[in-house]
Design a protein around this motif. Structure first.
Motif, PDB file in Angstrom:
ATOM      1  N   ASN A  29       0.825  -1.204   0.000  1.00  0.00           N
ATOM      2  CA  ASN A  29       0.000   0.000   0.000  1.00  0.00           C
ATOM      3  C   ASN A  29       0.860   1.254   0.000  1.00  0.00           C
ATOM      4  O   ASN A  29       0.560   2.220  -0.711  1.00  0.00           O
ATOM      5  N   ALA A  30       1.923   1.244   0.783  1.00  0.00           N
ATOM      6  CA  ALA A  30       2.820   2.397   0.826  1.00  0.00           C
ATOM      7  C   ALA A  30       3.522   2.578  -0.512  1.00  0.00           C
ATOM      8  O   ALA A  30       3.667   3.703  -1.001  1.00  0.00           O
ATOM      9  N   ALA A  31       3.958   1.474  -1.131  1.00  0.00           N
ATOM     10  CA  ALA A  31       4.646   1.570  -2.422  1.00  0.00           C
ATOM     11  C   ALA A  31       3.737   2.195  -3.468  1.00  0.00           C
ATOM     12  O   ALA A  31       4.156   3.069  -4.235  1.00  0.00           O
ATOM     13  N   SER A  32       2.473   1.784  -3.507  1.00  0.00           N
ATOM     14  CA  SER A  32       1.561   2.381  -4.482  1.00  0.00           C
ATOM     15  C   SER A  32       1.272   3.838  -4.112  1.00  0.00           C
ATOM     16  O   SER A  32       1.103   4.678  -4.993  1.00  0.00           O
ATOM     17  N   GLY A  33       1.249   4.155  -2.828  1.00  0.00           N
ATOM     18  CA  GLY A  33       1.069   5.543  -2.387  1.00  0.00           C
ATOM     19  C   GLY A  33       2.247   6.412  -2.778  1.00  0.00           C
ATOM     20  O   GLY A  33       2.072   7.564  -3.195  1.00  0.00           O
ATOM     21  N   PHE A  34       3.467   5.876  -2.671  1.00  0.00           N
ATOM     22  CA  PHE A  34       4.657   6.623  -3.082  1.00  0.00           C
ATOM     23  C   PHE A  34       4.603   6.906  -4.585  1.00  0.00           C
ATOM     24  O   PHE A  34       4.885   8.012  -5.030  1.00  0.00           O
ATOM     25  N   ASP A  35       4.228   5.892  -5.377  1.00  0.00           N
ATOM     26  CA  ASP A  35       4.122   6.081  -6.820  1.00  0.00           C
ATOM     27  C   ASP A  35       3.040   7.105  -7.157  1.00  0.00           C
ATOM     28  O   ASP A  35       3.220   7.940  -8.051  1.00  0.00           O
ATOM     29  N   ALA A  36       1.919   7.050  -6.446  1.00  0.00           N
ATOM     30  CA  ALA A  36       0.844   8.015  -6.690  1.00  0.00           C
ATOM     31  C   ALA A  36       1.308   9.433  -6.371  1.00  0.00           C
ATOM     32  O   ALA A  36       0.995  10.376  -7.106  1.00  0.00           O
ATOM     33  N   ALA A  37       2.075   9.599  -5.303  1.00  0.00           N
ATOM     34  CA  ALA A  37       2.595  10.925  -4.952  1.00  0.00           C
ATOM     35  C   ALA A  37       3.538  11.442  -6.030  1.00  0.00           C
ATOM     36  O   ALA A  37       3.483  12.620  -6.407  1.00  0.00           O
TER      37      ALA A  37
END
Length: 186
Positions: A29-37
């Protein structure tokens, strides 16, 4: 081994399993959040860059003999524009005349700017043929970027080129490592 010891070991194994699953879910979830940011950063910086180009160089985008112009300003090989915007937004900037890179701050391992090369087919389809913005992961010279490509349109609405802004996905590597270390320790 006593039943009480077996029960404690089984309970501990369940706790370790649950913690591992929670850590993995958190990591993904954090990895996809980092990519989204990073994607939001690339998209918003590209919009700001295009607005700045409109203010700095009045007139429409157009091409003549394979040269991209913004108003009367020749964009081909203009390294000042891509370097300034790249430094300002901590990203990578490229202008395309049609599907060909004509000005960029993306360099190969020898420090040579990556001009004269073509965009990816799916980007050409979305941006040049359909006149829409493309947002997503892009690989340029072997490096991955969260990127945004926008069509550059002439005064009659025809797409004559593209602008690219990419943020290197490695930008978040330290944050990812720190998050993973915290998850493992927890």
């Amino acid at each position: 081994m006593k039943l009480q010891t077996k029960s404690v070991l089984a309970f501990n194994a369940c706790i370790i399993f649950a913690c591992t699953v929670i850590a993995l879910i958190g990591w993904f979830n954090a990895a996809s959040g980092f990519d989204a940011a990073l994607q939001v950063q690339a998209t918003s910086n590209l919009r700001i860059m295009i607005d700045c180009m409109d203010s700095r160089y009045p007139g429409a985008w157009h091409t003549e003999d394979g040269i991209l112009y913004k108003g009367s300003h020749n964009m081909n090989e203009d390294t000042d524009v891509v370097d300034v915007f790249g430094n300002t937004c901590h990203g990578f900037v490229t202008f395309f005349a049609g599907d060909t890179r004509i000005s960029t701050n993306v360099k190969d391992e020898k420090g040579v700017r990556n001009t004269g090369t073509k965009a990816a087919d799916h980007v050409i389809e979305t941006v040049l043929k359909n006149g829409k913005t493309y947002d997503g992961r892009a690989t340029v010279l072997g490096n991955d970027y969260m990127s945004s490509y926008a069509p550059l349109k002439n005064d009659v609405g025809e797409t004559v080129g593209m602008a690219f802004l990419g943020v290197d996905v490695r930008t978040m590597d330290d944050v990812r490592r720190s998050f993973m270390l915290s998850s493992v320790i927890a």
